[in-house]
Design a protein around this motif. Structure first.
Motif, PDB file in Angstrom:
ATOM      1  N   ASP A 102       0.929  -1.214   0.043  1.00 31.41           N
ATOM      2  CA  ASP A 102      -0.119  -0.049   0.027  1.00 31.41           C
ATOM      3  C   ASP A 102       0.880   1.110   0.142  1.00 31.41           C
ATOM      4  OD1 ASP A 102      -2.327  -1.365   0.377  1.00 31.41           O
ATOM      5  OD2 ASP A 102      -2.321  -1.604   2.332  1.00 31.41           O
ATOM      6  N   THR A 103       0.176   2.580  -0.496  1.00 33.60           N
ATOM      7  CA  THR A 103       0.995   3.554  -0.513  1.00 33.60           C
ATOM      8  C   THR A 103      -0.048   4.678   0.059  1.00 33.60           C
ATOM      9  OG1 THR A 103       0.437   4.288  -2.747  1.00 33.60           O
ATOM     10  CG2 THR A 103       2.594   2.791  -2.403  1.00 33.60           C
ATOM     11  N   ASP A 104       0.612   5.771   0.377  1.00 29.60           N
ATOM     12  CA  ASP A 104      -0.221   6.883   0.589  1.00 29.60           C
ATOM     13  C   ASP A 104       0.266   8.406   0.276  1.00 29.60           C
ATOM     14  OD1 ASP A 104      -2.341   5.625   2.699  1.00 29.60           O
ATOM     15  OD2 ASP A 104      -0.329   5.145   4.002  1.00 29.60           O
ATOM     16  N   LEU A 105      -0.773   8.975  -0.173  1.00 27.10           N
ATOM     17  CA  LEU A 105      -0.155  10.560  -0.604  1.00 27.10           C
ATOM     18  C   LEU A 105      -0.262  11.283   0.607  1.00 27.10           C
ATOM     19  CD1 LEU A 105       0.264  12.699  -2.742  1.00 27.10           C
ATOM     20  CD2 LEU A 105      -2.141  13.006  -2.740  1.00 27.10           C
ATOM     21  N   ARG A 106       0.981  11.828   1.043  1.00 27.81           N
ATOM     22  CA  ARG A 106       1.284  12.525   2.186  1.00 27.81           C
ATOM     23  C   ARG A 106       1.427  14.152   1.881  1.00 27.81           C
ATOM     24  NH1 ARG A 106       6.479  10.794   5.230  1.00 27.81           N
ATOM     25  NH2 ARG A 106       7.695  12.329   3.916  1.00 27.81           N
ATOM     26  N   LEU A 107       0.527  14.984   2.076  1.00 22.15           N
ATOM     27  CA  LEU A 107       0.572  16.322   1.762  1.00 22.15           C
ATOM     28  C   LEU A 107       1.650  17.042   2.642  1.00 22.15           C
ATOM     29  CD1 LEU A 107      -3.147  16.952   0.977  1.00 22.15           C
ATOM     30  CD2 LEU A 107      -1.146  16.098  -0.535  1.00 22.15           C
ATOM     31  N   GLY A 108       2.391  17.920   2.007  1.00 25.11           N
ATOM     32  CA  GLY A 108       3.446  18.611   2.859  1.00 25.11           C
ATOM     33  C   GLY A 108       3.406  20.028   2.458  1.00 25.11           C
ATOM     34  N   THR A 109       4.564  20.810   2.662  1.00 21.49           N
ATOM     35  CA  THR A 109       4.583  22.417   2.309  1.00 21.49           C
ATOM     36  C   THR A 109       5.022  22.566   1.049  1.00 21.49           C
ATOM     37  OG1 THR A 109       6.853  22.375   3.484  1.00 21.49           O
ATOM     38  CG2 THR A 109       4.828  22.541   5.048  1.00 21.49           C
ATOM     39  N   THR A 110       5.325  21.567   0.273  1.00 26.82           N
ATOM     40  CA  THR A 110       5.985  21.989  -0.864  1.00 26.82           C
ATOM     41  C   THR A 110       5.182  21.980  -2.167  1.00 26.82           C
ATOM     42  OG1 THR A 110       6.396  19.526  -1.367  1.00 26.82           O
ATOM     43  CG2 THR A 110       8.207  20.810  -0.153  1.00 26.82           C
ATOM     44  N   THR A 111       3.967  22.140  -1.714  1.00 25.33           N
ATOM     45  CA  THR A 111       3.067  22.246  -2.849  1.00 25.33           C
ATOM     46  C   THR A 111       2.001  23.329  -2.571  1.00 25.33           C
ATOM     47  OG1 THR A 111       1.822  20.348  -2.189  1.00 25.33           O
ATOM     48  CG2 THR A 111       2.912  19.886  -3.748  1.00 25.33           C
ATOM     49  N   ALA A 112       1.448  23.957  -3.353  1.00 27.11           N
ATOM     50  CA  ALA A 112       0.472  25.251  -3.637  1.00 27.11           C
ATOM     51  C   ALA A 112      -0.035  25.501  -4.894  1.00 27.11           C
ATOM     52  CB  ALA A 112       1.337  26.318  -2.839  1.00 27.11           C
ATOM     53  N   PRO A 113      -1.101  26.260  -4.895  1.00 25.28           N
ATOM     54  CA  PRO A 113      -1.748  26.776  -6.246  1.00 25.28           C
ATOM     55  C   PRO A 113      -0.504  27.419  -7.137  1.00 25.28           C
ATOM     56  CG  PRO A 113      -3.372  27.063  -4.487  1.00 25.28           C
ATOM     57  CD  PRO A 113      -2.025  26.451  -3.939  1.00 25.28           C
ATOM     58  N   PRO A 114      -0.669  27.335  -8.439  1.00 21.07           N
ATOM     59  CA  PRO A 114       0.292  28.338  -8.999  1.00 21.07           C
ATOM     60  C   PRO A 114       0.101  29.609  -8.902  1.00 21.07           C
ATOM     61  CG  PRO A 114      -1.119  27.249 -10.506  1.00 21.07           C
ATOM     62  CD  PRO A 114      -1.677  26.690  -9.234  1.00 21.07           C
ATOM     63  N   ALA A 115       1.310  30.276  -8.990  1.00 26.79           N
ATOM     64  CA  ALA A 115       1.101  31.745  -9.182  1.00 26.79           C
ATOM     65  C   ALA A 115       0.941  32.238 -10.290  1.00 26.79           C
ATOM     66  CB  ALA A 115       2.426  32.507  -8.490  1.00 26.79           C
ATOM     67  N   GLY A 116       0.329  33.306 -10.609  1.00 25.51           N
ATOM     68  CA  GLY A 116      -0.166  33.874 -11.962  1.00 25.51           C
ATOM     69  C   GLY A 116       1.225  34.144 -12.475  1.00 25.51           C
ATOM     70  N   ASP A 117       1.086  34.097 -14.089  1.00 26.85           N
ATOM     71  CA  ASP A 117       2.121  34.274 -14.892  1.00 26.85           C
ATOM     72  C   ASP A 117       2.090  35.743 -14.956  1.00 26.85           C
ATOM     73  OD1 ASP A 117       3.168  31.735 -15.246  1.00 26.85           O
ATOM     74  OD2 ASP A 117       2.129  31.273 -17.099  1.00 26.85           O
TER      75      ASP A 117
END
Length: 357
Positions: A342-357
């Motif tokens: 089994d695996t689990d998706l572990r959310l951390g502090t390295t992902t966020a919505p993209p900033a606008g271009d």
């Protein structure tokens, strides 16, 4: 000229020196029988004088039909395995169960470009079983050799052979899950950083055609999981080794471009590669996750990293123990079915919505 080798002291010689029967000496030396304390003292003193350290392990293995040794085949140099915290956690979990069996662990390095070179070492070693534990090639010539000797085998999804009991991983599904997380955050310009696809992979940008000639199923399947979510992704890179240094070198090729062309996220196929992406981003003045989201794969401890990596946790120590439990069942005479880790998706502090271009 080499000095003559001294013959190994025997239990019979110890018994004669101590003035007891061989069976009494055996019980005294093992500590498993009702023998008077002074007799035990005489036997141990005689053993010390003669240099007797215990039963011959080879003779014992012949009597019991086991060597007490499990071979663990590691693809590539052992140095790289010991530098990878995920590999170490798997070996740790496996060793915990082998201690309970009990059995010793013999690590056998198998050269990625010439796997047949490991066969002479395997051929010269008495083995109870063999574990292929760390993402080796689908085709492995050692399987035919071991099967011919009747040695049972356990793998982590490879080699792909029905004679190997597998603890497999849904690499494609797990990679798709972490990729969907980025898609749900709004990322559309996403790059993928791959582990080696072949033994001769070099670090650099890659085209999708490299997947068709992949030797290593784990790398290929993780790439396919990413492409299931981002089918139009144009930025792919591969590495010669799945470590921080090569991850950073490949990441610079992905990130060092104008803002409107630069990916807003990178899906890396291992946690060490992800740390390479973080290093390259920092060198280029990019903030994680404000300017760039980064994901990994493995779920290892990264005590030197101030944040928490968003990753696929495949529970390395638990995986090693499950490999060991499959092995234990085989040594007990069972033929277990293949299993899935089994695996689990572990959310951390390295992902966020993209900033606008």
């Amino acid at each position: 000229m080499a000095p003559d080798r001294q013959p190994r002291a025997t239990l019979r010689a110890v018994a004669e020196a101590a003035g007891v029967s061989t069976s009494t000496a055996s019980l005294a030396f093992s500590g498993k029988g009702p023998v008077a304390a002074d007799t035990v003292e005489r036997v141990l003193a005689a053993a010390a004088r003669l240099g007797y350290t215990g039963p011959d392990p080879l003779a014992s293995s012949l009597r019991h039909g086991r060597s007490g040794i499990v071979g663990v085949v590691v693809e590539g140099r052992l140095l790289h395995a010991f530098r990878d915290p995920f590999a170490v956690s798997v070996l740790d979990g496996l060793s915990q169960v082998l201690d309970e069996v009990p059995a010793g662990m013999l690590l056998i390095a198998q050269h990625a470009g010439a796997p047949e070179k490991a066969i002479p070492q395997l051929a010269g070693t008495a083995l109870d079983a063999v574990v292929f534990s760390l993402c080796g090639p689908d085709d492995n010539p050692a399987v035919d050799h071991l099967a011919a000797r009747g040695i049972p085998m356990v793998g982590d999804g490879s080699p792909a052979d029905e004679r190997v009991v597998q603890l497999a991983l849904d690499n494609r599904g797990a990679s798709a899950a972490v990729s969907r997380h980025l898609h749900e955050l709004g990322h559309r310009r996403v790059a993928h950083l791959m582990m080696p696809l072949r033994h001769d992979s070099s670090t650099g940008l890659a085209r999708r055609a490299v997947l068709e000639d992949a030797e290593f199923a784990d790398s290929r399947d993780r790439a396919l999981g990413f492409l299931d979510v981002f089918p139009d992704a144009a930025l792919l890179a591969q590495t010669s080794l799945p470590d921080v240094e090569q991850g950073a070198a490949a990441a610079r090729l992905l990130l060092d471009r104008p803002r409107g062309q630069r990916p807003t996220a990178v899906v890396a196929q291992s946690d060490l590669l992800a740390m390479g992406v973080v290093r390259a981003a920092d060198e280029l003045g990019l903030r994680v996750p404000e300017d760039l989201s980064v994901t990994g794969f493995d779920g290892v401890e990264l005590p030197w990293f101030a944040g928490t990596l968003t990753t696929v946790d495949q529970h390395g120590e638990q995986k090693g123990r499950r490999l060991g439990e499959l092995l234990r069942r085989i040594l007990d005479g069972e033929r277990p079915q293949d299993e899935v880790q089994d695996t689990d998706l572990r959310l951390g502090t390295t992902t966020a919505p993209p900033a606008g271009d």
